[in-house]
Design a protein around this motif. Structure first.
Motif, short mmCIF file in Angstrom:
data_model
loop_
_atom_site.label_atom_id
_atom_site.label_comp_id
_atom_site.label_asym_id
_atom_site.label_seq_id
_atom_site.Cartn_x
_atom_site.Cartn_y
_atom_site.Cartn_z
N MET A 1 0.84 -1.21 0.00
CA MET A 1 0.00 0.00 0.00
C MET A 1 0.87 1.25 0.00
N THR A 2 0.36 2.29 -0.59
CA THR A 2 1.13 3.52 -0.75
C THR A 2 1.25 4.27 0.58
N LEU A 5 -0.63 9.44 1.23
CA LEU A 5 -2.04 9.42 1.60
C LEU A 5 -2.85 10.34 0.70
N THR A 9 -3.89 6.04 -6.71
CA THR A 9 -3.00 4.91 -6.46
C THR A 9 -3.39 3.73 -7.34
N TRP A 100 -15.71 1.19 3.03
CA TRP A 100 -14.82 1.71 1.99
C TRP A 100 -13.55 0.86 1.98
N ALA A 101 -13.09 0.51 0.79
CA ALA A 101 -11.87 -0.30 0.68
C ALA A 101 -10.89 0.37 -0.26
N ARG A 102 -9.68 0.62 0.25
CA ARG A 102 -8.65 1.24 -0.58
C ARG A 102 -8.17 0.30 -1.68
N GLU A 106 -7.99 -4.97 1.35
CA GLU A 106 -8.87 -4.36 2.33
C GLU A 106 -10.32 -4.80 2.09
N VAL A 258 -16.07 1.71 -7.42
CA VAL A 258 -16.70 3.02 -7.18
C VAL A 258 -17.31 3.63 -8.44
N ASP A 309 -11.93 1.06 -4.29
CA ASP A 309 -11.10 1.89 -5.17
C ASP A 309 -10.21 0.98 -6.02
N ARG A 312 -8.83 2.49 -9.22
CA ARG A 312 -9.73 3.31 -10.02
C ARG A 312 -9.37 4.79 -9.94
N VAL B 7 -9.96 7.12 0.44
CA VAL B 7 -10.50 6.86 -0.89
C VAL B 7 -11.09 8.15 -1.46
N ARG B 10 -8.30 10.51 -2.50
CA ARG B 10 -7.70 10.07 -3.76
C ARG B 10 -8.59 10.42 -4.95
#
Lengths: 489, 213
Positions: A1-2, A5, A9, A100-102, A106, A258, A309, A312, B7, B10
Motif C-alpha cells: 500500500m502507498t 495518503l 494509487t 470503503w476499501a482502498r 482491504e 466506485v 477503489d 480506479r 479513498v 484520492r
C-alpha cells in the motif's frame, strides 16, 4: 500500500487476477495453436454478434441512447466523490451499512470479517467482476469459508478449477460436450446419463445448486448500477441465481467498484436499454433486481455495501483514460474483436480481457517497467475500431489503446531496439538529403527479397519485428526518382 | 486517515487532475414509446415479445375472465401461493390448495408449492418485460415469485407501456423491484439462449384486454 495518503494509487493484485505471468504475444501464440478453443470461440462470438445486431437494429434511437450513456458516465466521473457520498447517505438512510476499501486486500478483509460475524462458513455468490478482481474467493477459502459460484458459466469455471475468459460468459472457451464432461466429473449427485443438450446441462446446474440456495445464510454480489439519490442497487442477470442470492439469505454483502454509481433512478432508462441488447443480444435479460437498503419483511435484513477503489483513482486521474471506467461490462467489444475471437480471454492474463481489458488492466495496475506483461496488452489490437462501434457507451477504445502504447513506451528505462529504429527513422526523415540517402540504402533491401516480399532482415531486434510481419520489396525506382525524371523530360 | 477519507481524498485529487467539467447529458432518445400506454398496439407488441421469450400469453376481455383463465393454467397444480393483496375472486375457480403469504411462508414451504399467482406494476411492450413491486399488495415479497417453479402473472392493459423510459417513470425504487422477461434462461452454453434454470421455468401471463368500444 502507498504511503502517499490521498494520492491516486494503482491497484493491489494479491491473487494475480489483473496481471498474467507472460506477455500477450507468448500466450496468444499458444492459444492460437488450440484448434478446439478457436472453434468454440468462433462459434460463440458469431452467434452473439448476429443476435446483438438483430436486437440493436430494432431500436431506432440507438445512437441517441449511446450518447446519453456516454455523457451520464462522463458526468459520473466529474462528480464521483460527491456522488459516492450521496450514495453512502442514501444507503445508510435505508438501513444499509457502507464500507470503503482502498484496495483488494482491504475489501477482502472487510468481507471475510462480515461473513465471520454471521457465523456462516459458506456463502452463495452472484457473478461479480469486482470480487474476481480482488480474489475474494481465495481470501474466503483461506479463512475457511466456502464460496459457491452460482452463475452457470462461473460454476463451470469453478468446478474445473479454470480461469474466466469473458465478462458475461466466463466459460465461453468451453463447448457443450466439455461442459458435460466437467459436470460428470465434478458434480457429486449428477445423473450419469447426462447428455450435452444445453437444456439438460442447465437442469443439472439447477439440481446441483437448489439446496444451497434454499439454505444459504449469506449472499455476495456485485453491482451493475448504484443510484446515488435513492441508494438503489441494481443487478442484471438471466438464470435466477442472482435473485436467489439477493433474496433468500439473511445477510447480503455487495461489492462495487466506485465507478458503478449513477446519479439518478431515471438514468437506468438508458442503461437498461443499452446493456441487455449489447450483452446477451436480448431485448431484455430475464431478470433485473433492484433494492434500496433493507426492506422489512422482504429479503436480507442485513445489507452491507463495500465501495472499492483498487486503482480506479489512478484511472480517474487520466483525462482520456478515465473513459475506461465508463465500461458497463457488456462484453460487446470482446465479441466483435478479431484478436479476442482468435486468442480468447486467457491470453490477456487479466480477468478483464479483450479491447476494454487491454486499456483498463494496464491503467488499474500501472505499467511498472518494460518487462511488465500488462505493457503488452495495448498491442493486442489491429486498431480496426470495431470495439468503438459496438460499445454502448461510446468508449473510444482505439484512442485509449494508442495512448496506452505510448505509456508502455514511456515505461522503458533504457531504449529498446524498436526505440532506436524509430529514432533512426526520425533522423532520416528530418532532411531531404538524408531521406534520399536512406531511400538508396533501403533499395538494397531488394537483395533480401524472395518473390516480392522481405521476410527477414539481419540486425538487432529485426527477428522480433519480422516474426509476425513481412514487407513488400522496395521498388526499383522511388517516387522521388520518378518525379525527378518526369520533371526533366 | 480512515479508508473512507483516504479513498475520497484520492478520488478528489484524481478527479481534479483528470477534469471536473460536468457535461450536459443529451436526452434526445425517445422518452415516450411508439404506442400509447394501454393501446391495442402496445398490448399486441407485448404479446409478441412475451411469446418470443417463451412466456405463454392468455387474453381475457375483462376482470370476470380472470378466474377461469387462472384456473385453466393451474389445472395441473396441486398448490399455489398468493400475495396477501391478490384479489380473492381471481382464485375463485382454482382447484389447487391456495396458500396466502400472510403470515409469510418459510422458504421450505414455498419450495413445496407448485405455483404462484401475482399482479404486476407495469409491463414493457418493447422488451416483453413486466415489473414486480414488492411493496404492492398484489405482487408481494420477492421470494414468493422466485421459489415456486410456475409463475402466473396477471397484467392489465392499462399497465402496458411501450418503452423502458415510460416504465421507469411509473416506478418508485422505494422497495425491491424485479424486472421479469420470460422464464429463467441462460446464454452461458455457447452463447445461445436456453430457458429454465433457477427461477420459475414456466411463465404464464394473463392479459386483461377490454374490447374497444
Amino acid at each position: 500500500m502507498t504511503t502517499d495518503l490521498g494520492m491516486p494509487t494503482v491497484a493491489s493484485d494479491p491473487h494475480g487476477h489483473l496481471r498474467g505471468t507472460e506477455p500477450f504475444p507468448v500466450a496468444a501464440h499458444r492459444a492460437l495453436a488450440d484448434t478446439q478453443l478457436r472453434q468454440n470461440l468462433g462459434h460463440a462470438t458469431r452467434t452473439i454478434r448476429a443476435k446483438r445486431a438483430a436486437v440493436v437494429g430494432e431500436v431506432d434511437d440507438w445512437e441517441e441512447l449511446r450518447r446519453a450513456g456516454e455523457c451520464v458516465k462522463a458526468d459520473v466521473m466529474a462528480r464521483l466523490p460527491e456522488l459516492l457520498e450521496q450514495l453512502e447517505a442514501s444507503v445508510t438512510a435505508r438501513g444499509g451499512v457502507v464500507h470503503w476499501a482502498r484496495d483488494a486486500e482491504e475489501a477482502n478483509r472487510i468481507v471475510v470479517g462480515l461473513v465471520r460475524e454471521t457465523g456462516s462458513d459458506e456463502v452463495v455468490k452472484v457473478k461479480s467482476m469486482a470480487t474476481q478482481e480482488t480474489g475474494l474467493n481465495e481470501a474466503l477459502g483461506a479463512a475457511g469459508i466456502a464460496a459457491l459460484e452460482t452463475d452457470l458459466a462461473e460454476l463451470i469455471v469453478q468446478l474445473s478449477d479454470d480461469k474466466p475468459s469473458h465478462f458475461l460468459v466466463p466459460a465461453i472457451h468451453r463447448n457443450r460436450s466439455e461442459i458435460r464432461d466437467i459436470f460428470l466429473r465434478e458434480m457429486p449427485d449428477v445423473d450419469p446419463d447426462l447428455t450435452d443438450e444445453p437444456r439438460r446441462l442447465a437442469m443439472a446446474a439447477r439440481a446441483h445448486l437448489r439446496r444451497k440456495f434454499l439454505s444459504a445464510r449469506v449472499g455476495i454480489s456485485g453491482v451493475n448500477f448504484a443510484v446515488a439519490d435513492t441508494g438503489t442497487i441494481s443487478v442484471v442477470e438471466s438464470e435466477g441465481n442472482g435473485r436467489m442470492c439477493l433474496t433468500l439469505p439473511d445477510t447480503l454483502i455487495t461489492v462495487m467498484g466506485v465507478e458503478k454509481v449513477v446519479p439518478t433512478w431515471s438514468d437506468l432508462e438508458v442503461f437498461l436499454q443499452l446493456l441487455p441488447r449489447s450483452s446477451t443480444g436480448e431485448r431484455m435479460n430475464p431478470y433485473t433486481s433492484s433494492w434500496s437498503g433493507v426492506t422489512p419483511g422482504d429479503g436480507p435484513q442485513t445489507f452491507h455495501l463495500v465501495l472499492l477503489d483498487n486503482g480506479r483513482s489512478n484511472v480517474l486521474a487520466s483525462p482520456d483514460g478515465r473513459q475506461a471506467l465508463h465500461c458497463i461490462r457488456c462484453s460487446a467489444c470482446l465479441n466483435v474483436c478479431p484478436v479476442y475471437e482468435r486468442t480468447g480471454g486467457h491470453a490477456y492474463g487479466s480477468i478483464y480481457p479483450g479491447p476494454i481489458g487491454a486499456v483498463l488492466s494496464p491503467q488499474l495496475t500501472g505499467i511498472d517497467g518494460p518487462d511488465d506483461v500488462n505493457a503488452s496488452l495495448p498491442y493486442a489490437s489491429s486498431l480496426c475500431g470495431a470495439c468503438f462501434d459496438a460499445c454502448p457507451v461510446r468508449i473510444d477504445i482505439p484512442h485509449l489503446l494508442v495512448q496506452q502504447r505510448a505509456a508502455a513506451v514511456e515505461a522503458h528505462g533504457r531504449p529498446t531496439a524498436q526505440d532506436l529504429a524509430m529514432r533512426a527513422a526520425a533522423a532520416a526523415m528530418a532532411s531531404p538529403g538524408r531521406f534520399s540517402l536512406t531511400e538508396r540504402v533501403v533499395k538494397l533491401g531488394r537483395l533480401l527479397s524472395r518473390s516480392g516480399r522481405i521476410r527477414s532482415v539481419p540486425g538487432p531486434g529485426a527477428a522480433a519485428w519480422f516474426g509476425a510481419r513481412d514487407m513488400p520489396e522496395p521498388p526499383a525506382e522511388t517516387f522521388r526518382e520518378w518525379w525527378g525524371r518526369r520533371e526533366r523530360s | 486517515m480512515s479508508a473512507r477519507e483516504e479513498v475520497l481524498a484520492r478520488l478528489r485529487a484524481a478527479r481534479d487532475v483528470g477534469g471536473s467539467t460536468v457535461p450536459d447529458v443529451p436526452r434526445d432518445y425517445h422518452r415516450t414509446g411508439v404506442h400509447a400506454p394501454g393501446s391495442a398496439a402496445a398490448v399486441e407488441r407485448l404479446t409478441e415479445t412475451l411469446t418470443d421469450y417463451r412466456a405463454t400469453v392468455h387474453r381475457v376481455g375483462d376482470l370476470d375472465g380472470v378466474p377461469a383463465a387462472i384456473a385453466a393454467v393451474l389445472a395441473g397444480s396441486s398448490s399455489v401461493v398468493a400475495p396477501p393483496g391478490l384479489p380473492g375472486e381471481w382464485l375463485g375457480e382454482v382447484t389447487a390448495t391456495v396458500r396466502r403469504d400472510d403470515p409469510p411462508l418459510s422458504v421450505a414451504d414455498l419450495d413445496r408449492l407448485d405455483a404462484v399467482v401475482t399482479g404486476a406494476a407495469v409491463a414493457i411492450a418493447d422488451t416483453g418485460t413486466f415489473v414486480l413491486d414488492a411493496l404492492a399488495p398484489d405482487q408481494g415479497r420477492r421470494a414468493i415469485s422466485l421459489v415456486p417453479d410456475h409463475h402466473v402473472c396477471v397484467i392489465r392493459a392499462a399497465d402496458v407501456v411501450s418503452s423502458v423510459p415510460e416504465a421507469l417513470a411509473r416506478l418508485a425504487p422505494d422497495g425491491p423491484l424485479t424486472f421479469v422477461s420470460g422464464p429463467s434462461a441462460t446464454s452461458d452454453i455457447e452463447l445461445d439462449r436456453v430457458e429454465g434454470v433457477h427461477g420459475p421455468r414456466r411463465l404464464d401471463v394473463v392479459l386483461i384486454v377490454p374490447p374497444r368500444a
